[in-house]
Write a protein that holds these residues in place. Structure first.
Motif, PDB file in Angstrom:
ATOM      1  N   UNK A  25      42.089 -52.224 -38.526  1.00 50.04           N
ATOM      2  CA  UNK A  25      40.887 -51.486 -38.099  1.00 50.04           C
ATOM      3  C   UNK A  25      39.833 -52.465 -37.565  1.00 50.04           C
ATOM      4  N   UNK A  26      39.724 -53.633 -38.165  1.00 49.78           N
ATOM      5  CA  UNK A  26      38.819 -54.663 -37.655  1.00 49.78           C
ATOM      6  C   UNK A  26      39.311 -55.188 -36.300  1.00 49.78           C
ATOM      7  N   UNK A  27      40.629 -55.284 -36.176  1.00 54.54           N
ATOM      8  CA  UNK A  27      41.202 -55.707 -34.897  1.00 54.54           C
ATOM      9  C   UNK A  27      40.851 -54.710 -33.798  1.00 54.54           C
ATOM     10  N   UNK A  28      40.969 -53.434 -34.105  1.00 51.47           N
ATOM     11  CA  UNK A  28      40.611 -52.409 -33.128  1.00 51.47           C
ATOM     12  C   UNK A  28      39.134 -52.509 -32.756  1.00 51.47           C
ATOM     13  N   UNK A  29      38.268 -52.705 -33.729  1.00 45.40           N
ATOM     14  CA  UNK A  29      36.841 -52.830 -33.440  1.00 45.40           C
ATOM     15  C   UNK A  29      36.566 -54.004 -32.505  1.00 45.40           C
ATOM     16  N   UNK A  30      37.290 -55.120 -32.705  1.00 44.15           N
ATOM     17  CA  UNK A  30      37.121 -56.281 -31.837  1.00 44.15           C
ATOM     18  C   UNK A  30      37.600 -55.978 -30.415  1.00 44.15           C
ATOM     19  N   UNK A  31      38.700 -55.230 -30.295  1.00 45.26           N
ATOM     20  CA  UNK A  31      39.205 -54.845 -28.973  1.00 45.26           C
ATOM     21  C   UNK A  31      38.233 -53.897 -28.280  1.00 45.26           C
ATOM     22  N   UNK A  32      37.662 -52.971 -29.036  1.00 44.97           N
ATOM     23  CA  UNK A  32      36.674 -52.055 -28.462  1.00 44.97           C
ATOM     24  C   UNK A  32      35.486 -52.823 -27.887  1.00 44.97           C
ATOM     25  N   UNK A  33      35.017 -53.806 -28.620  1.00 48.48           N
ATOM     26  CA  UNK A  33      33.897 -54.632 -28.160  1.00 48.48           C
ATOM     27  C   UNK A  33      34.292 -55.459 -26.942  1.00 48.48           C
ATOM     28  N   UNK A  34      35.511 -55.980 -26.955  1.00 46.31           N
ATOM     29  CA  UNK A  34      35.987 -56.848 -25.869  1.00 46.31           C
ATOM     30  C   UNK A  34      36.103 -56.089 -24.546  1.00 46.31           C
ATOM     31  N   UNK A  35      36.611 -54.846 -24.608  1.00 44.77           N
ATOM     32  CA  UNK A  35      36.858 -54.093 -23.377  1.00 44.77           C
ATOM     33  C   UNK A  35      35.815 -53.018 -23.100  1.00 44.77           C
ATOM     34  N   UNK A  36      34.852 -52.857 -23.992  1.00 43.42           N
ATOM     35  CA  UNK A  36      33.757 -51.930 -23.742  1.00 43.42           C
ATOM     36  C   UNK A  36      34.145 -50.472 -23.746  1.00 43.42           C
ATOM     37  N   UNK A  37      35.131 -50.101 -24.547  1.00 44.26           N
ATOM     38  CA  UNK A  37      35.508 -48.686 -24.652  1.00 44.26           C
ATOM     39  C   UNK A  37      35.966 -48.392 -26.075  1.00 44.26           C
ATOM     40  N   UNK A  38      35.917 -47.133 -26.447  1.00 47.31           N
ATOM     41  CA  UNK A  38      36.305 -46.716 -27.781  1.00 47.31           C
ATOM     42  C   UNK A  38      37.798 -46.440 -27.846  1.00 47.31           C
ATOM     43  N   UNK A  39      38.344 -46.430 -29.066  1.00 46.67           N
ATOM     44  CA  UNK A  39      39.748 -46.049 -29.277  1.00 46.67           C
ATOM     45  C   UNK A  39      39.980 -44.642 -28.728  1.00 46.67           C
ATOM     46  N   UNK A  40      41.107 -44.463 -28.072  1.00 46.32           N
ATOM     47  CA  UNK A  40      41.399 -43.177 -27.450  1.00 46.32           C
ATOM     48  C   UNK A  40      40.791 -43.024 -26.069  1.00 46.32           C
ATOM     49  N   UNK A  41      40.122 -44.086 -25.570  1.00 45.92           N
ATOM     50  CA  UNK A  41      39.476 -44.024 -24.263  1.00 45.92           C
ATOM     51  C   UNK A  41      40.018 -45.121 -23.348  1.00 45.92           C
ATOM     52  N   UNK A  42      39.655 -45.009 -22.071  1.00 47.13           N
ATOM     53  CA  UNK A  42      40.018 -46.010 -21.067  1.00 47.13           C
ATOM     54  C   UNK A  42      38.755 -46.713 -20.601  1.00 47.13           C
ATOM     55  N   UNK A  43      38.841 -48.009 -20.405  1.00 45.82           N
ATOM     56  CA  UNK A  43      37.679 -48.784 -19.967  1.00 45.82           C
ATOM     57  C   UNK A  43      37.177 -48.278 -18.618  1.00 45.82           C
ATOM     58  N   UNK A  44      35.900 -48.531 -18.343  1.00 45.30           N
ATOM     59  CA  UNK A  44      35.260 -48.010 -17.131  1.00 45.30           C
ATOM     60  C   UNK A  44      35.958 -48.483 -15.862  1.00 45.30           C
ATOM     61  N   UNK A  45      36.558 -49.671 -15.891  1.00 47.18           N
ATOM     62  CA  UNK A  45      37.246 -50.181 -14.706  1.00 47.18           C
ATOM     63  C   UNK A  45      38.673 -49.654 -14.580  1.00 47.18           C
ATOM     64  N   UNK A  46      39.104 -48.847 -15.558  1.00 45.29           N
ATOM     65  CA  UNK A  46      40.440 -48.249 -15.504  1.00 45.29           C
ATOM     66  C   UNK A  46      41.567 -49.193 -15.866  1.00 45.29           C
ATOM     67  N   UNK A  47      41.232 -50.367 -16.382  1.00 44.27           N
ATOM     68  CA  UNK A  47      42.265 -51.375 -16.640  1.00 44.27           C
ATOM     69  C   UNK A  47      42.944 -51.227 -17.997  1.00 44.27           C
ATOM     70  N   UNK A  48      42.208 -50.786 -19.018  1.00 45.82           N
ATOM     71  CA  UNK A  48      42.740 -50.821 -20.378  1.00 45.82           C
ATOM     72  C   UNK A  48      42.483 -49.496 -21.096  1.00 45.82           C
ATOM     73  N   UNK A  49      43.519 -48.983 -21.733  1.00 52.03           N
ATOM     74  CA  UNK A  49      43.390 -47.845 -22.641  1.00 52.03           C
ATOM     75  C   UNK A  49      43.682 -48.327 -24.052  1.00 52.03           C
TER      76      UNK A  49
END
Length: 228
Positions: A142-166
């Protein structure tokens, strides 16, 4: 017996008259049109074109169907085939598969919504899945997910604004002794702690410009490529 087709969702009804309403999308009877037998081939071609699948993928579907005594048994392989190319299962793909197998679209929809590996919406260019099953959760996924959310600027279950990462939480990825485990498309990464997330993120970003990404077969030796 006549065949009536819902003009909204593609549901087919067999009988002398259309149903009072569509059992799938609930539109009234006037939204149904009579499917002439002579137009069934044209309808199949129209549905195939609407999927957006390549002609070679559609041709591959015919070979898959031919392997099964009952055509509807090819539902899962055809869904995998469609998702492999499209990245998700579209409404058009479900209607086309239903027509090819001689079943109703709702029968294909039931399969898609039952199995979690099928996606109903497009995902980013890289699909990042974090295991949240007990072993990985206890080791900090869960901490790993939080770090990924911060890194890519999107929440779990979402896609980053640039469309690169879900980003997505998933269940067991079968590496319980080396969690937290993260799967990026078909590559598996072990022991991904919050501290190692920036390095993983850099690998993901670098892969976006790699023309050979996804083309190399993984190796299963002492330097196993599939573990990243």
């Amino acid at each position: 017996m006549k065949t009536y087709v819902c003009s909204v969702c593609g549901y087919q009804h067999h009988g002398e008259n259309p149903p009072p309403e569509c059992p799938v999308c609930r539109v009234p009877a006037e939204k149904f049109r009579l499917l002439e037998e002579s137009s069934s081939a044209d309808e199949s071609a129209r549905l195939a074109e609407a999927t957006g699948l390549k002609p070679e993928t559609i041709a591959a579907a015919e070979k898959i169907i031919a392997k099964y005594p009952q055509k509807r048994s090819a539902t899962l392989p055809l869904l995998h085939l469609a998702q492999e190319e499209l990245g998700y299962i579209s409404d058009a793909a479900m209607k086309w598969i239903a027509a090819k197998l001689g079943v109703e679209p709702i029968n294909v929809y039931e399969v898609v919504t039952f199995y979690p590996m099928f996606r109903r919406h497009p995902v980013g260019r890289r699909h990042v899945k974090v295991c949240r099953t007990l072993s990985c959760a206890l080791r900090g996924s869960y901490k790993t997910m939080e770090a990924l959310e911060k890194e890519f600027g999107c929440r779990r279950g979402e896609t980053s604004a640039d469309g690169n990462v879900t980003l997505e939480f998933v269940e067991c990825l079968a590496c319980c002794g080396t969690g937290p485990v993260v799967q990026v498309d078909h590559l598996l990464y072990e022991k991904v702690t919050p501290e190692s997330v920036p390095a993983l993120a850099e690998k993901i970003r670098a892969s976006l410009n790699d023309p050979d990404y996804g083309k190399r077969e993984p190796r299963f030796d002492d330097d196993a490529e599939w573990l990243g």
